[in-house]
Design an enzyme around this catalytic site. Sequence first.
Site, PDB file in Angstrom:
ATOM      1  N   LEU A  62       0.821  -1.206   0.000  1.00  0.00           N
ATOM      2  CA  LEU A  62       0.000   0.000   0.000  1.00  0.00           C
ATOM      3  C   LEU A  62       0.857   1.260   0.000  1.00  0.00           C
ATOM      4  CD1 LEU A  62      -2.782  -1.005   2.557  1.00  0.00           C
ATOM      5  CD2 LEU A  62      -2.732  -1.337   0.073  1.00  0.00           C
ATOM      6  N   GLY A 107       0.869  -5.564   0.908  1.00  0.00           N
ATOM      7  CA  GLY A 107      -0.206  -5.640  -0.068  1.00  0.00           C
ATOM      8  C   GLY A 107       0.183  -6.350  -1.351  1.00  0.00           C
ATOM      9  N   ASN A 130       4.398  -7.880   6.420  1.00  0.00           N
ATOM     10  CA  ASN A 130       5.154  -7.180   7.469  1.00  0.00           C
ATOM     11  C   ASN A 130       4.342  -6.053   8.101  1.00  0.00           C
ATOM     12  OD1 ASN A 130       5.274  -5.723   5.029  1.00  0.00           O
ATOM     13  ND2 ASN A 130       7.133  -4.651   5.666  1.00  0.00           N
ATOM     14  N   GLU A 131       3.005  -6.209   8.116  1.00  0.00           N
ATOM     15  CA  GLU A 131       2.142  -5.146   8.629  1.00  0.00           C
ATOM     16  C   GLU A 131       2.295  -4.917  10.125  1.00  0.00           C
ATOM     17  OE1 GLU A 131       0.141  -6.343   4.800  1.00  0.00           O
ATOM     18  OE2 GLU A 131       1.295  -7.306   6.380  1.00  0.00           O
TER      19      GLU A 131
END
Length: 253
Positions: A62, A107, A130-131
Amino acid sequence: MNTIKVTIKDHLALITLDRGRSNALNREMITELNDMLNSIASDQNIAGAIITGKENFFSAGLDLIELYNYSEAEAESFWHLFLDFIANITAFRKPLVAAINGHSPAGGCVIALACDYRIMAEGKAIIGLNEVPVGIIVPNSIFHLYSFWIGNAHASRSLLEGKLFTPEEALQVGLVDELVNPESILTAAERRIRKYMGMERNTWEQSKLNIRKDLIAATRANQDEALALMLKQWWAPSTRSILKTIIDNLQKK
């Protein structure tokens, strides 16, 4: 279309992500991708699709720079759009292969996870979700996508530490299905998808939907409660601080 390029050859659509240097996903790009998938789904002359990136990026995920400056209403609208897109691509009934030509975190990895087969270029690229270290709570629907391919244990451990895999590590855990020389990636992707396309269409497509029945239900389920928690954390000072540091570093490059 401003953010993707599409070519069609012998009933096969090649979708190339083409936004900036890193193919960061913003509202326009997700909308264009979603519209294109809907168009392909309804076109009887197209039997399958490949998604790929350009240069060293499949997609960096994103567009945090754009998202950071959204108002609360814009942020909520965007996350609904993104989760609806993930539900749509997960339920896409025709063969869909990811030719992961470069970096594919967050994303970008989610898009690849929704495909039926993932071919990744050998080299130094990374892939994974890896959010959590960034301060973003991962919705249940995306965890289901992750665990669908690599199992609950691997998905749980990897998600909670925000692990990014090398191509070799990704192949070992089943996150990708094949590694190839970067120059051969589209050839390999076409070879794989034409194998799928060569089978009786309705049988293949219905079998895919049957296999994904629980996964599709998870991505289509009402996610208002999860999204409310996610958005609350998105606006938390701790997350905003992490995001600001990341954005400052990105803008220095």
